[in-house]
Motif scaffolding. Structure first.
Motif, PDB file in Angstrom:
ATOM      1  N   PRO A   1     167.350  46.537  35.406  1.00 44.36           N
ATOM      2  CA  PRO A   1     167.713  46.276  36.797  1.00 44.36           C
ATOM      3  C   PRO A   1     166.619  46.741  37.764  1.00 44.36           C
ATOM      4  CG  PRO A   1     169.546  47.285  35.615  1.00 44.36           C
ATOM      5  CD  PRO A   1     168.347  47.377  34.715  1.00 44.36           C
ATOM      6  N   GLY A   2     166.557  46.077  38.897  1.00 42.76           N
ATOM      7  CA  GLY A   2     165.595  46.430  39.936  1.00 42.76           C
ATOM      8  C   GLY A   2     164.980  45.180  40.544  1.00 42.76           C
ATOM      9  N   TRP A   3     164.836  45.142  41.866  1.00 43.10           N
ATOM     10  CA  TRP A   3     164.244  43.962  42.504  1.00 43.10           C
ATOM     11  C   TRP A   3     162.809  43.765  42.048  1.00 43.10           C
ATOM     12  CZ3 TRP A   3     159.945  43.931  45.761  1.00 43.10           C
ATOM     13  CH2 TRP A   3     159.505  45.177  46.221  1.00 43.10           C
ATOM     14  N   GLY A   4     162.131  44.862  41.704  1.00 44.81           N
ATOM     15  CA  GLY A   4     160.769  44.773  41.209  1.00 44.81           C
ATOM     16  C   GLY A   4     160.677  44.828  39.707  1.00 44.81           C
ATOM     17  N   GLN A   5     161.804  44.860  39.020  1.00 46.30           N
ATOM     18  CA  GLN A   5     161.808  44.830  37.560  1.00 46.30           C
ATOM     19  C   GLN A   5     162.225  43.432  37.099  1.00 46.30           C
ATOM     20  OE1 GLN A   5     160.616  46.552  35.239  1.00 46.30           O
ATOM     21  NE2 GLN A   5     160.266  48.629  36.005  1.00 46.30           N
ATOM     22  N   ILE A   6     163.481  43.229  36.752  1.00 47.51           N
ATOM     23  CA  ILE A   6     163.864  41.933  36.190  1.00 47.51           C
ATOM     24  C   ILE A   6     163.590  40.781  37.155  1.00 47.51           C
ATOM     25  CG2 ILE A   6     166.277  42.161  36.919  1.00 47.51           C
ATOM     26  CD1 ILE A   6     167.097  40.561  34.465  1.00 47.51           C
ATOM     27  N   PHE A   7     163.762  41.005  38.467  1.00 52.61           N
ATOM     28  CA  PHE A   7     163.614  39.874  39.374  1.00 52.61           C
ATOM     29  C   PHE A   7     162.168  39.548  39.716  1.00 52.61           C
ATOM     30  CE2 PHE A   7     168.201  39.482  40.543  1.00 52.61           C
ATOM     31  CZ  PHE A   7     168.277  38.135  40.256  1.00 52.61           C
ATOM     32  N   ALA A   8     161.215  40.370  39.285  1.00 54.56           N
ATOM     33  CA  ALA A   8     159.824  39.948  39.445  1.00 54.56           C
ATOM     34  C   ALA A   8     159.556  38.712  38.590  1.00 54.56           C
ATOM     35  CB  ALA A   8     158.878  41.092  39.099  1.00 54.56           C
ATOM     36  N   PRO A   9     159.760  38.774  37.270  1.00 52.67           N
ATOM     37  CA  PRO A   9     159.582  37.553  36.486  1.00 52.67           C
ATOM     38  C   PRO A   9     160.666  36.511  36.720  1.00 52.67           C
ATOM     39  CG  PRO A   9     160.313  39.340  35.066  1.00 52.67           C
ATOM     40  CD  PRO A   9     160.011  39.947  36.403  1.00 52.67           C
ATOM     41  N   LEU A  10     161.922  36.946  36.842  1.00 47.69           N
ATOM     42  CA  LEU A  10     163.019  35.976  36.913  1.00 47.69           C
ATOM     43  C   LEU A  10     162.939  35.116  38.173  1.00 47.69           C
ATOM     44  CD1 LEU A  10     165.565  34.625  35.989  1.00 47.69           C
ATOM     45  CD2 LEU A  10     166.883  36.642  36.711  1.00 47.69           C
ATOM     46  N   THR A  11     162.533  35.683  39.301  1.00 46.64           N
ATOM     47  CA  THR A  11     162.443  34.861  40.511  1.00 46.64           C
ATOM     48  C   THR A  11     161.376  33.783  40.371  1.00 46.64           C
ATOM     49  OG1 THR A  11     163.279  36.633  41.930  1.00 46.64           O
ATOM     50  CG2 THR A  11     162.078  34.885  43.020  1.00 46.64           C
ATOM     51  N   THR A  12     160.304  34.064  39.621  1.00 50.92           N
ATOM     52  CA  THR A  12     159.307  33.004  39.395  1.00 50.92           C
ATOM     53  C   THR A  12     159.894  31.888  38.528  1.00 50.92           C
ATOM     54  OG1 THR A  12     158.259  33.901  37.371  1.00 50.92           O
ATOM     55  CG2 THR A  12     157.476  34.755  39.481  1.00 50.92           C
ATOM     56  N   VAL A  13     160.789  32.233  37.614  1.00 48.04           N
ATOM     57  CA  VAL A  13     161.471  31.213  36.812  1.00 48.04           C
ATOM     58  C   VAL A  13     162.399  30.397  37.710  1.00 48.04           C
ATOM     59  CG1 VAL A  13     162.965  30.795  34.822  1.00 48.04           C
ATOM     60  CG2 VAL A  13     161.311  32.676  34.757  1.00 48.04           C
TER      61      VAL A  13
ATOM     62  N   THR B   1     165.189  44.442  49.141  1.00 48.92           N
ATOM     63  CA  THR B   1     165.159  45.530  48.157  1.00 48.92           C
ATOM     64  C   THR B   1     166.569  45.867  47.685  1.00 48.92           C
ATOM     65  OG1 THR B   1     165.140  47.164  49.960  1.00 48.92           O
ATOM     66  CG2 THR B   1     163.020  46.529  49.035  1.00 48.92           C
ATOM     67  N   ASP B   2     167.510  45.883  48.610  1.00 47.70           N
ATOM     68  CA  ASP B   2     168.896  46.186  48.240  1.00 47.70           C
ATOM     69  C   ASP B   2     169.571  44.975  47.610  1.00 47.70           C
ATOM     70  OD1 ASP B   2     171.235  47.918  48.201  1.00 47.70           O
ATOM     71  OD2 ASP B   2     172.050  46.635  49.774  1.00 47.70           O
ATOM     72  N   LEU B   3     169.378  43.798  48.211  1.00 41.77           N
ATOM     73  CA  LEU B   3     169.983  42.583  47.670  1.00 41.77           C
ATOM     74  C   LEU B   3     169.486  42.307  46.253  1.00 41.77           C
ATOM     75  CD1 LEU B   3     171.526  39.877  47.866  1.00 41.77           C
ATOM     76  CD2 LEU B   3     169.481  38.906  48.958  1.00 41.77           C
ATOM     77  N   GLY B   4     168.169  42.303  46.072  1.00 42.09           N
ATOM     78  CA  GLY B   4     167.613  42.013  44.760  1.00 42.09           C
ATOM     79  C   GLY B   4     168.042  43.016  43.707  1.00 42.09           C
ATOM     80  N   THR B   5     168.105  44.282  44.104  1.00 43.06           N
ATOM     81  CA  THR B   5     168.493  45.320  43.142  1.00 43.06           C
ATOM     82  C   THR B   5     169.955  45.168  42.730  1.00 43.06           C
ATOM     83  OG1 THR B   5     166.829  46.871  43.940  1.00 43.06           O
ATOM     84  CG2 THR B   5     168.730  47.806  42.795  1.00 43.06           C
ATOM     85  N   GLN B   6     170.835  44.885  43.693  1.00 37.32           N
ATOM     86  CA  GLN B   6     172.251  44.735  43.347  1.00 37.32           C
ATOM     87  C   GLN B   6     172.477  43.518  42.442  1.00 37.32           C
ATOM     88  OE1 GLN B   6     175.476  45.630  46.174  1.00 37.32           O
ATOM     89  NE2 GLN B   6     173.906  45.900  47.732  1.00 37.32           N
ATOM     90  N   VAL B   7     171.862  42.395  42.781  1.00 38.85           N
ATOM     91  CA  VAL B   7     172.046  41.198  41.950  1.00 38.85           C
ATOM     92  C   VAL B   7     171.422  41.423  40.574  1.00 38.85           C
ATOM     93  CG1 VAL B   7     171.692  38.714  41.776  1.00 38.85           C
ATOM     94  CG2 VAL B   7     172.065  39.751  44.019  1.00 38.85           C
ATOM     95  N   SER B   8     170.329  42.166  40.521  1.00 33.75           N
ATOM     96  CA  SER B   8     169.677  42.424  39.236  1.00 33.75           C
ATOM     97  C   SER B   8     170.582  43.205  38.293  1.00 33.75           C
ATOM     98  CB  SER B   8     168.365  43.200  39.448  1.00 33.75           C
ATOM     99  OG  SER B   8     168.592  44.562  39.762  1.00 33.75           O
ATOM    100  N   GLN B   9     171.409  44.056  38.860  1.00 33.07           N
ATOM    101  CA  GLN B   9     172.340  44.817  38.015  1.00 33.07           C
ATOM    102  C   GLN B   9     173.344  43.883  37.349  1.00 33.07           C
ATOM    103  OE1 GLN B   9     173.733  47.538  41.001  1.00 33.07           O
ATOM    104  NE2 GLN B   9     172.024  48.960  40.733  1.00 33.07           N
TER     105      GLN B   9
END
Length: 456
Positions: free
Chosen positions: A204-216, A412-420
């Motif tokens: 989880p984390g806006w800069g963890q899973i959503f770094a690659p996933l948002t590019t997908v 930062t908050d939105l991405g982190t919550q959705v990443s969880q």
């Protein structure tokens, strides 16, 4: 994004040692030092390249300019908090800070940092045209002014074991699609004992899973928000991309995927536990380090795509000047030196060419000394950064700049919550549909604020 360019495991020990032994600075995590008009205070993150800079400053920059630099050096989360506190208050204690291309447009809009255009125009040595255009673009605010200079940058690409693919009769395309990558992952999965097909971040984390996933999501045709701030987190394209990612990592990904971030995937790749990895271009330096078991075995190709021509992200640790600083001229002199071609050459000569803070200047990729240690990944890295388009990363117009993030404070908050929620889907604790339905509700709250501001 990797956010810090990791070297082999010794990096942590080296940083700790330097923290205890470096002199002539404000102290490890201390406050700004004193000094007169020829002293500036710099607040920065504690990654290895910054530590090299701290060590080289007095004997080189101070020696030639007479400007003394007091450094305050903190871990990433701590430095982000402190910079936010200091710059929002405009106390003026710090003249320069290390900010990423996520914060800089936001800080510029708040008038916490100073535009640099006049300094660039008057500095005949800096050569802004040598800075890779996507870097300049990502550090330029909506008012058209430049507010940061990159210290080093990265994009993302696909890393793979050439020997493993060859042993299975597989040729990696130079510009693979995600379905091709999924097919290769299935074909090489467990073909060597303990080796999974691919590593993808699940932490989880806006800069963890959503770094690659948002590019997908981008290349599958999705987006967090449309240009009018309509949230699209549970839209078919966002859902298809997320389901593809979750299914791929569950079927052929690394063990412990819901807890795996950049570091865990790097370790898996180095230790031979995965055949492919999609992540930050900065990882290649560790994979090709002299003590890396996979040195010389790796191949590097463009970030996988589907509906877009390119998909790599863009990230840069950069320098900005606090608007309240009374020493802006000297602050620029430091930035100009720290982001210069000459500084890169200094690092190459005194620290080693593998330690050069690359990813920002075209000239770096023409330097034969640098290419001597980075030949296998230099061109793919430059191509990835050069093809990144932070203002048009998908198939539709966006309301804010950003490839792997939406450049608004709320992300930062939105991405982190959705990443969880998405990480829970990888763990099998909820469905992708449920994860994104929850995410949509959160995105609607953010969208409502921006839509009401525009209507007001």
């Amino acid at each position: 994004m990797s956010r810090t360019r990791l070297r082999p495991a010794l990096a942590v020990a080296v940083i700790a040692t330097l923290a205890a032994t470096l002199t002539g600075c404000a102290g490890w995590g201390g406050g700004p030092g004193g000094g007169g008009p020829d002293t500036i205070n710099v607040l920065m993150v504690n990654n290895p390249q910054m530590i090299d800079l701290q060590r080289l400053t007095e004997a080189n920059f101070t020696q030639s300019t007479g400007i003394r630099v007091n450094f305050t050096v903190l871990p990433e989360n701590d430095v982000r908090d402190k910079i936010s506190q200091e710059f929002s208050s405009q106390a003026g204690q710090y003249d320069v800070a290390s900010l990423s291309n996520f914060e800089i447009p936001i800080y510029a809009k708040s008038k916490w940092i100073a535009p640099l255009d006049e300094y660039v125009a008057a500095d005949t040595q800096f050569d802004q045209s040598d800075i890779l255009p996507p870097m300049t673009q990502s550090l330029t605010a909506d008012d058209g002014k430049l507010y940061g200079q990159p210290f080093y940058g990265e994009s993302s690409f696909l890393m793979y074991r050439k020997d493993v693919l060859a042993a299975n009769g597989i040729q990696m395309p130079a510009n693979p699609t995600w379905p091709q990558v999924a097919d290769i992952a299935a074909r090489v999965d467990n073909k060597q004992p303990g080796m999974r097909g691919i590593c993808l971040r699940g932490q989880p984390g806006w800069g963890q899973i959503f770094a690659p996933l948002t590019t997908v999501v981008n290349t599958f045709g999705g987006t967090w928000f449309e240009q009018d701030w309509t949230p699209k987190v549970d839209a078919p394209e966002f859902t298809e991309a997320t389901r593809f990612y979750v299914d791929l990592v569950r079927a052929h990904g690394e063990n412990g995927a819901p807890q795996a971030g950049f570091t865990e995937c790097l370790n898996n790749m180095v230790q031979g536990n995965t055949a492919m990895w999609y992540d930050a271009t900065s990882a290649a330096g560790s994979l090709e380090a002299d003590d890396s078991p996979v040195k010389g075995k790796m191949g590097y190709v463009a970030a996988p795509v589907l509906k877009t021509k390119s998909a790599g992200w863009l990230y840069a640790w950069s320098w900005s000047i606090q608007q309240a600083s009374e020493k802006k001229d000297n602050a620029w002199k430091f930035i100009s030196w720290a982001s210069s071609r000459q500084y890169e050459e200094l690092v190459g000569q005194q620290v080693g060419w593998s330690s050069v803070p690359a990813g920002k200047r075209a000239s770096t990729y023409e330097n034969q000394d640098y290419l001597g240690v980075a030949a296998s990944f230099a061109e793919p890295t430059r191509d990835a950064i050069s093809s990144a388009d932070p203002r048009n990363p998908g198939v539709q117009p966006r309301p804010a700049i950003g490839i792997q993030f939406v450049d608004i404070p709320e992300f930062t908050d939105l991405g982190t919550q959705v990443s969880q929620y998405v990480s829970s889907a990888i763990a099998g604790q909820m469905s992708v549909d449920e994860a994104l339905e929850r995410g949509q509700r959160l995105a609607e709250d953010v969208a409502e604020r921006y839509q009401s501001r525009e209507q007001g």
